[in-house]
Design a protein around this motif. Sequence first.
Motif, PDB file in Angstrom:
ATOM      1  N   PRO A 109       0.819  -1.223   0.000  1.00  0.00           N
ATOM      2  CA  PRO A 109       0.000   0.000   0.000  1.00  0.00           C
ATOM      3  C   PRO A 109       0.847   1.266   0.000  1.00  0.00           C
ATOM      4  CG  PRO A 109      -0.851  -1.588   1.588  1.00  0.00           C
ATOM      5  CD  PRO A 109       0.476  -2.121   1.117  1.00  0.00           C
TER       6      PRO A 109
ATOM      7  N   THR B  47       0.512   4.305  -2.510  1.00  0.00           N
ATOM      8  CA  THR B  47       0.211   5.639  -1.973  1.00  0.00           C
ATOM      9  C   THR B  47       1.121   6.693  -2.578  1.00  0.00           C
ATOM     10  OG1 THR B  47      -0.551   4.717   0.134  1.00  0.00           O
ATOM     11  CG2 THR B  47       0.089   7.028   0.126  1.00  0.00           C
TER      12      THR B  47
ATOM     13  N   ALA C 191      -7.833  -4.655  -0.845  1.00  0.00           N
ATOM     14  CA  ALA C 191      -7.387  -4.127   0.444  1.00  0.00           C
ATOM     15  C   ALA C 191      -6.218  -3.166   0.258  1.00  0.00           C
ATOM     16  CB  ALA C 191      -6.989  -5.279   1.367  1.00  0.00           C
ATOM     17  N   THR C 192      -5.320  -3.501  -0.677  1.00  0.00           N
ATOM     18  CA  THR C 192      -4.187  -2.627  -0.977  1.00  0.00           C
ATOM     19  C   THR C 192      -4.657  -1.291  -1.538  1.00  0.00           C
ATOM     20  OG1 THR C 192      -2.720  -4.512  -1.398  1.00  0.00           O
ATOM     21  CG2 THR C 192      -2.098  -2.407  -2.387  1.00  0.00           C
TER      22      THR C 192
ATOM     23  N   CYS D  82      -7.633   0.161  -1.124  1.00  0.00           N
ATOM     24  CA  CYS D  82      -8.336   0.934  -0.094  1.00  0.00           C
ATOM     25  C   CYS D  82      -7.357   1.560   0.895  1.00  0.00           C
ATOM     26  CB  CYS D  82      -9.327   0.040   0.644  1.00  0.00           C
ATOM     27  SG  CYS D  82     -10.767  -0.462  -0.328  1.00  0.00           S
ATOM     28  N   GLU D  83      -6.361   0.774   1.326  1.00  0.00           N
ATOM     29  CA  GLU D  83      -5.396   1.304   2.285  1.00  0.00           C
ATOM     30  C   GLU D  83      -4.566   2.422   1.658  1.00  0.00           C
ATOM     31  OE1 GLU D  83      -3.350   1.962   5.746  1.00  0.00           O
ATOM     32  OE2 GLU D  83      -5.229   0.889   5.378  1.00  0.00           O
TER      33      GLU D  83
ATOM     34  N   ARG E  94      -6.655   5.532   1.555  1.00  0.00           N
ATOM     35  CA  ARG E  94      -6.798   6.135   2.892  1.00  0.00           C
ATOM     36  C   ARG E  94      -5.552   6.927   3.273  1.00  0.00           C
ATOM     37  NH1 ARG E  94      -9.764   1.329   4.536  1.00  0.00           N
ATOM     38  NH2 ARG E  94      -7.768   0.345   5.044  1.00  0.00           N
ATOM     39  N   ARG E  95      -4.384   6.393   2.902  1.00  0.00           N
ATOM     40  CA  ARG E  95      -3.130   7.068   3.263  1.00  0.00           C
ATOM     41  C   ARG E  95      -2.855   8.277   2.374  1.00  0.00           C
ATOM     42  NH1 ARG E  95       1.340   2.184   3.945  1.00  0.00           N
ATOM     43  NH2 ARG E  95       0.130   0.829   5.324  1.00  0.00           N
TER      44      ARG E  95
ATOM     45  N   SER F 248     -14.481   1.019   4.165  1.00  0.00           N
ATOM     46  CA  SER F 248     -13.222   1.771   4.129  1.00  0.00           C
ATOM     47  C   SER F 248     -13.374   3.234   4.543  1.00  0.00           C
ATOM     48  CB  SER F 248     -12.636   1.717   2.719  1.00  0.00           C
ATOM     49  OG  SER F 248     -13.483   2.416   1.803  1.00  0.00           O
TER      50      SER F 248
END
Length: 319
Positions: free
Chosen positions: A48, A52, A86-87, A89-90, A93-94, A145
Amino acid sequence: MRVLLIGANGYIGRFVADRLLADPAVQLTALGRGDDADVRFDLASGSPGALTRFLDAVHPGVVVNCAGATRGGARELTRHNTVAVATVCEALRRSGCGARLVQIGCSAEYGPSQPGSSTAEDAVPRPGGPYGVSKLAATELVLGSGLDAVVLRVFSPAGPGTPAGSPLGRLAEAMRRAMQSGDGELKLGGLGAQRDFVDVRDVARAVHAASLSAAQGVINIGSGRAVRLRDAAAVLARVAGYGGALHELDGPPGALRPAIGHPRPDPDHAPQVAYPYPDGCGSWQQADVRTARDRLGWRPRIGLEESLADIWMEAACRI
Protein backbone atom coordinates in the motif's frame (compact mmCIF):
# COMPACT_ATOMS: atom_id res chain seq x y z
CA MET A 1 -10.79 14.89 -14.47
CA ARG A 2 -7.77 12.66 -13.93
CA VAL A 3 -8.71 8.97 -13.73
CA LEU A 4 -6.46 6.11 -12.67
CA LEU A 5 -7.68 2.88 -14.28
CA ILE A 6 -6.50 -0.40 -12.77
CA GLY A 7 -6.89 -3.47 -14.96
CA ALA A 8 -7.15 -1.68 -18.31
CA ASN A 9 -6.12 -4.83 -20.20
CA GLY A 10 -8.88 -7.03 -18.81
CA TYR A 11 -12.15 -7.94 -20.48
CA ILE A 12 -14.14 -5.11 -18.88
CA GLY A 13 -11.16 -2.80 -18.40
CA ARG A 14 -10.45 -2.50 -22.15
CA PHE A 15 -13.92 -1.14 -22.81
CA VAL A 16 -13.81 1.12 -19.78
CA ALA A 17 -10.54 2.57 -21.10
CA ASP A 18 -12.10 3.18 -24.52
CA ARG A 19 -15.12 4.87 -22.95
CA LEU A 20 -13.05 7.13 -20.70
CA LEU A 21 -10.64 8.04 -23.50
CA ALA A 22 -13.61 9.15 -25.60
CA ASP A 23 -14.40 11.78 -22.94
CA PRO A 24 -12.24 14.85 -23.71
CA ALA A 25 -12.54 15.94 -20.08
CA VAL A 26 -10.77 12.80 -18.83
CA GLN A 27 -7.02 12.39 -18.43
CA LEU A 28 -6.46 8.64 -18.17
CA THR A 29 -3.56 6.81 -16.56
CA ALA A 30 -3.48 2.99 -16.69
CA LEU A 31 -1.91 0.96 -13.90
CA GLY A 32 -1.39 -2.78 -14.28
CA ARG A 33 0.95 -5.75 -14.52
CA GLY A 34 1.40 -5.63 -18.31
CA ASP A 35 4.19 -3.95 -20.22
CA ASP A 36 1.76 -1.63 -21.97
CA ALA A 37 0.47 -0.11 -18.73
CA ASP A 38 1.48 3.48 -18.04
CA VAL A 39 2.66 2.28 -14.63
CA ARG A 40 3.53 -1.33 -13.81
CA PHE A 41 2.25 -2.42 -10.43
CA ASP A 42 0.96 -5.75 -9.10
CA LEU A 43 -1.82 -5.12 -6.60
CA ALA A 44 -1.64 -8.67 -5.24
CA SER A 45 2.01 -8.34 -4.20
CA GLY A 46 2.69 -4.59 -4.12
CA SER A 47 2.61 -2.65 -0.86
CA PRO A 48 0.00 0.00 0.00
CA GLY A 49 2.85 2.40 0.72
CA ALA A 50 4.23 2.14 -2.81
CA LEU A 51 0.79 2.67 -4.29
CA THR A 52 0.21 5.64 -1.97
CA ARG A 53 3.35 7.35 -3.26
CA PHE A 54 2.13 6.89 -6.81
CA LEU A 55 -1.33 8.25 -5.95
CA ASP A 56 0.22 11.31 -4.34
CA ALA A 57 2.32 11.90 -7.45
CA VAL A 58 -0.49 11.47 -10.00
CA HIS A 59 -3.25 12.88 -7.77
CA PRO A 60 -6.25 11.28 -9.55
CA GLY A 61 -9.77 12.42 -8.84
CA VAL A 62 -11.17 8.94 -9.54
CA VAL A 63 -9.69 5.45 -9.23
CA VAL A 64 -11.47 2.72 -11.21
CA ASN A 65 -10.56 -0.85 -10.28
CA CYS A 66 -11.36 -3.39 -13.01
CA ALA A 67 -8.57 -5.77 -11.99
CA GLY A 68 -9.18 -9.25 -10.64
CA ALA A 69 -9.21 -12.96 -11.36
CA THR A 70 -12.15 -15.13 -12.40
CA ARG A 71 -10.37 -18.48 -12.34
CA GLY A 72 -8.10 -20.36 -9.99
CA GLY A 73 -8.17 -21.81 -6.52
CA ALA A 74 -9.36 -20.06 -3.40
CA ARG A 75 -5.87 -18.79 -2.54
CA GLU A 76 -5.29 -17.24 -5.96
CA LEU A 77 -8.77 -15.70 -6.08
CA THR A 78 -8.28 -14.23 -2.62
CA ARG A 79 -4.94 -12.71 -3.60
CA HIS A 80 -6.19 -11.06 -6.77
CA ASN A 81 -9.75 -10.17 -5.74
CA THR A 82 -9.54 -9.45 -2.02
CA VAL A 83 -5.95 -8.69 -0.99
CA ALA A 84 -5.55 -6.48 -4.07
CA VAL A 85 -8.62 -4.42 -3.14
CA ALA A 86 -7.39 -4.13 0.44
CA THR A 87 -4.19 -2.63 -0.98
CA VAL A 88 -6.16 -0.09 -3.04
CA CYS A 89 -8.34 0.93 -0.09
CA GLU A 90 -5.40 1.30 2.29
CA ALA A 91 -3.39 3.31 -0.26
CA LEU A 92 -6.35 5.66 -0.85
CA ARG A 93 -6.80 6.14 2.89
CA ARG A 94 -3.13 7.07 3.26
CA SER A 95 -3.03 9.28 0.18
CA GLY A 96 -3.85 12.94 0.17
CA CYS A 97 -5.47 12.77 -3.26
CA GLY A 98 -9.02 12.23 -1.91
CA ALA A 99 -9.92 10.18 -4.98
CA ARG A 100 -13.30 8.53 -5.48
CA LEU A 101 -13.16 4.73 -5.91
CA VAL A 102 -15.26 2.85 -8.47
CA GLN A 103 -14.91 -0.87 -7.77
CA ILE A 104 -16.12 -3.53 -10.22
CA GLY A 105 -18.02 -6.19 -8.31
CA CYS A 106 -19.85 -9.25 -9.58
CA SER A 107 -23.28 -10.81 -9.34
CA ALA A 108 -21.63 -14.01 -8.05
CA GLU A 109 -21.51 -12.19 -4.72
CA TYR A 110 -25.25 -12.75 -4.39
CA GLY A 111 -25.18 -16.49 -5.03
CA PRO A 112 -28.32 -18.44 -5.99
CA SER A 113 -31.66 -16.65 -6.14
CA GLN A 114 -35.27 -17.72 -6.42
CA PRO A 115 -36.33 -18.41 -10.03
CA GLY A 116 -38.54 -15.60 -11.30
CA SER A 117 -37.18 -13.05 -8.82
CA SER A 118 -35.11 -9.91 -9.42
CA THR A 119 -32.18 -9.43 -7.07
CA ALA A 120 -31.91 -5.95 -5.57
CA GLU A 121 -28.90 -4.46 -3.82
CA ASP A 122 -30.38 -5.07 -0.37
CA ALA A 123 -30.48 -8.85 -0.90
CA VAL A 124 -28.40 -10.81 1.61
CA PRO A 125 -25.32 -12.10 -0.28
CA ARG A 126 -24.81 -15.86 -0.13
CA PRO A 127 -22.04 -16.63 -2.64
CA GLY A 128 -21.94 -20.25 -3.72
CA GLY A 129 -18.24 -20.56 -4.53
CA PRO A 130 -14.76 -19.16 -3.82
CA TYR A 131 -14.95 -16.60 -6.63
CA GLY A 132 -18.11 -15.01 -5.24
CA VAL A 133 -16.69 -15.15 -1.71
CA SER A 134 -13.50 -13.36 -2.78
CA LYS A 135 -15.46 -10.64 -4.61
CA LEU A 136 -17.89 -10.18 -1.71
CA ALA A 137 -14.98 -9.78 0.70
CA ALA A 138 -13.61 -7.07 -1.60
CA THR A 139 -16.97 -5.29 -1.64
CA GLU A 140 -17.14 -5.35 2.15
CA LEU A 141 -13.64 -3.89 2.34
CA VAL A 142 -14.66 -1.05 0.03
CA LEU A 143 -17.92 -0.32 1.85
CA GLY A 144 -16.18 -0.34 5.23
CA SER A 145 -13.22 1.77 4.13
CA GLY A 146 -14.79 5.16 4.78
CA LEU A 147 -13.83 6.22 1.25
CA ASP A 148 -16.00 7.97 -1.32
CA ALA A 149 -16.72 4.71 -3.11
CA VAL A 150 -19.25 2.83 -5.19
CA VAL A 151 -19.32 -0.87 -6.12
CA LEU A 152 -20.90 -1.82 -9.44
CA ARG A 153 -22.16 -5.40 -9.23
CA VAL A 154 -21.96 -6.49 -12.84
CA PHE A 155 -24.15 -9.43 -13.84
CA SER A 156 -23.14 -11.59 -16.85
CA PRO A 157 -21.12 -9.44 -19.28
CA ALA A 158 -21.35 -10.30 -22.98
CA GLY A 159 -20.36 -8.84 -26.34
CA PRO A 160 -17.05 -8.29 -28.13
CA GLY A 161 -14.04 -9.67 -26.32
CA THR A 162 -16.06 -12.31 -24.48
CA PRO A 163 -13.48 -14.87 -23.26
CA ALA A 164 -13.47 -18.08 -25.28
CA GLY A 165 -13.65 -20.08 -22.05
CA SER A 166 -16.86 -18.43 -20.87
CA PRO A 167 -20.23 -20.16 -21.43
CA LEU A 168 -21.17 -17.90 -24.36
CA GLY A 169 -17.64 -18.12 -25.74
CA ARG A 170 -17.70 -21.91 -25.62
CA LEU A 171 -21.12 -21.93 -27.23
CA ALA A 172 -19.87 -19.82 -30.15
CA GLU A 173 -16.78 -21.99 -30.54
CA ALA A 174 -18.87 -25.18 -30.60
CA MET A 175 -21.07 -23.68 -33.32
CA ARG A 176 -18.05 -22.55 -35.35
CA ARG A 177 -16.61 -26.06 -35.29
CA ALA A 178 -19.95 -27.59 -36.28
CA MET A 179 -20.25 -25.24 -39.25
CA GLN A 180 -16.63 -25.78 -40.25
CA SER A 181 -17.03 -29.56 -40.26
CA GLY A 182 -20.48 -29.47 -41.89
CA ASP A 183 -22.27 -31.09 -38.94
CA GLY A 184 -26.04 -31.00 -39.38
CA GLU A 185 -26.66 -31.17 -35.65
CA LEU A 186 -25.04 -29.69 -32.60
CA LYS A 187 -25.33 -31.40 -29.23
CA LEU A 188 -25.06 -29.04 -26.28
CA GLY A 189 -25.26 -29.58 -22.56
CA GLY A 190 -26.22 -27.45 -19.60
CA LEU A 191 -28.47 -24.98 -21.41
CA GLY A 192 -31.02 -24.67 -18.64
CA ALA A 193 -29.21 -21.96 -16.65
CA GLN A 194 -30.75 -18.50 -16.89
CA ARG A 195 -28.57 -15.43 -16.55
CA ASP A 196 -28.90 -11.67 -16.86
CA PHE A 197 -26.62 -10.76 -19.78
CA VAL A 198 -25.43 -7.18 -20.12
CA ASP A 199 -23.24 -5.91 -22.94
CA VAL A 200 -19.71 -5.02 -21.86
CA ARG A 201 -20.00 -1.66 -23.63
CA ASP A 202 -23.02 -0.83 -21.49
CA VAL A 203 -20.96 -1.82 -18.45
CA ALA A 204 -18.31 0.68 -19.54
CA ARG A 205 -20.99 3.38 -19.80
CA ALA A 206 -22.06 2.56 -16.25
CA VAL A 207 -18.48 2.91 -15.00
CA HIS A 208 -18.19 6.28 -16.72
CA ALA A 209 -21.47 7.43 -15.16
CA ALA A 210 -20.41 6.19 -11.72
CA SER A 211 -17.12 8.07 -12.01
CA LEU A 212 -19.01 11.32 -12.53
CA SER A 213 -21.72 10.72 -9.93
CA ALA A 214 -21.82 11.04 -6.15
CA ALA A 215 -23.55 7.67 -5.71
CA GLN A 216 -22.14 5.38 -3.04
CA GLY A 217 -22.77 1.83 -1.92
CA VAL A 218 -23.67 -1.08 -4.21
CA ILE A 219 -25.37 -0.66 -7.60
CA ASN A 220 -26.45 -3.53 -9.85
CA ILE A 221 -25.49 -3.38 -13.52
CA GLY A 222 -27.50 -5.77 -15.68
CA SER A 223 -30.22 -5.88 -18.29
CA GLY A 224 -32.99 -6.65 -15.81
CA ARG A 225 -33.98 -9.75 -17.79
CA ALA A 226 -32.90 -13.35 -17.34
CA VAL A 227 -32.30 -15.34 -20.54
CA ARG A 228 -32.08 -19.12 -20.72
CA LEU A 229 -28.83 -20.27 -22.26
CA ARG A 230 -30.71 -22.48 -24.73
CA ASP A 231 -32.53 -19.37 -25.99
CA ALA A 232 -29.19 -17.60 -26.35
CA ALA A 233 -27.98 -20.60 -28.36
CA ALA A 234 -30.96 -20.29 -30.71
CA VAL A 235 -30.26 -16.59 -31.24
CA LEU A 236 -26.59 -17.32 -31.86
CA ALA A 237 -27.52 -19.97 -34.44
CA ARG A 238 -29.69 -17.43 -36.24
CA VAL A 239 -27.05 -14.68 -36.35
CA ALA A 240 -24.42 -17.23 -37.39
CA GLY A 241 -26.59 -18.67 -40.14
CA TYR A 242 -26.34 -22.16 -38.70
CA GLY A 243 -29.17 -24.21 -40.18
CA GLY A 244 -28.52 -27.43 -38.30
CA ALA A 245 -30.48 -28.83 -35.38
CA LEU A 246 -29.64 -27.94 -31.78
CA HIS A 247 -30.02 -30.85 -29.39
CA GLU A 248 -29.75 -30.37 -25.64
CA LEU A 249 -28.13 -33.17 -23.71
CA ASP A 250 -30.18 -33.63 -20.57
CA GLY A 251 -29.23 -35.76 -17.62
CA PRO A 252 -31.12 -36.98 -14.58
CA PRO A 253 -32.07 -34.39 -11.96
CA GLY A 254 -29.04 -33.30 -9.96
CA ALA A 255 -26.57 -34.90 -12.33
CA LEU A 256 -23.64 -32.98 -13.76
CA ARG A 257 -24.24 -32.21 -17.43
CA PRO A 258 -21.65 -32.26 -20.17
CA ALA A 259 -20.01 -28.94 -20.90
CA ILE A 260 -21.16 -26.96 -23.92
CA GLY A 261 -20.12 -28.51 -27.19
CA HIS A 262 -18.84 -31.75 -25.69
CA PRO A 263 -20.21 -35.11 -26.84
CA ARG A 264 -22.31 -37.15 -24.44
CA PRO A 265 -19.93 -39.29 -22.39
CA ASP A 266 -20.18 -43.05 -22.10
CA PRO A 267 -22.45 -43.60 -19.07
CA ASP A 268 -20.14 -46.37 -17.83
CA HIS A 269 -17.11 -44.10 -17.97
CA ALA A 270 -18.65 -40.68 -17.44
CA PRO A 271 -16.07 -38.11 -16.35
CA GLN A 272 -16.88 -35.41 -13.85
CA VAL A 273 -17.68 -32.42 -16.06
CA ALA A 274 -17.94 -28.87 -14.81
CA TYR A 275 -21.33 -27.21 -15.01
CA PRO A 276 -21.33 -24.59 -17.78
CA TYR A 277 -21.90 -21.82 -15.25
CA PRO A 278 -19.40 -22.50 -12.45
CA ASP A 279 -20.26 -19.22 -10.68
CA GLY A 280 -22.11 -20.75 -7.76
CA CYS A 281 -25.32 -18.95 -8.70
CA GLY A 282 -27.55 -21.92 -9.44
CA SER A 283 -30.10 -21.95 -12.23
CA TRP A 284 -31.33 -18.34 -12.14
CA GLN A 285 -30.08 -14.78 -11.83
CA GLN A 286 -31.82 -11.56 -12.77
CA ALA A 287 -30.87 -8.06 -11.67
CA ASP A 288 -33.10 -5.37 -10.29
CA VAL A 289 -31.56 -2.38 -12.06
CA ARG A 290 -33.75 0.42 -10.74
CA THR A 291 -30.94 1.83 -8.58
CA ALA A 292 -28.67 2.25 -11.61
CA ARG A 293 -31.47 4.09 -13.40
CA ASP A 294 -32.29 6.34 -10.46
CA ARG A 295 -28.78 7.11 -9.15
CA LEU A 296 -26.64 6.92 -12.29
CA GLY A 297 -29.16 7.78 -15.00
CA TRP A 298 -28.03 4.54 -16.66
CA ARG A 299 -29.98 2.05 -18.73
CA PRO A 300 -28.69 -0.78 -20.94
CA ARG A 301 -28.81 0.13 -24.62
CA ILE A 302 -27.40 -2.90 -26.44
CA GLY A 303 -29.60 -5.96 -26.83
CA LEU A 304 -28.45 -9.55 -26.46
CA GLU A 305 -28.74 -10.25 -30.19
CA GLU A 306 -26.17 -7.56 -30.97
CA SER A 307 -23.90 -8.86 -28.21
CA LEU A 308 -24.15 -12.39 -29.59
CA ALA A 309 -23.52 -11.19 -33.13
CA ASP A 310 -20.25 -9.63 -31.96
CA ILE A 311 -19.29 -12.79 -30.09
CA TRP A 312 -19.97 -14.79 -33.24
CA MET A 313 -17.98 -12.41 -35.43
CA GLU A 314 -14.90 -12.98 -33.30
CA ALA A 315 -15.43 -16.74 -33.10
CA ALA A 316 -15.92 -17.02 -36.88
CA CYS A 317 -12.59 -15.28 -37.47
CA ARG A 318 -10.76 -17.66 -35.15
CA ILE A 319 -8.63 -20.26 -36.89
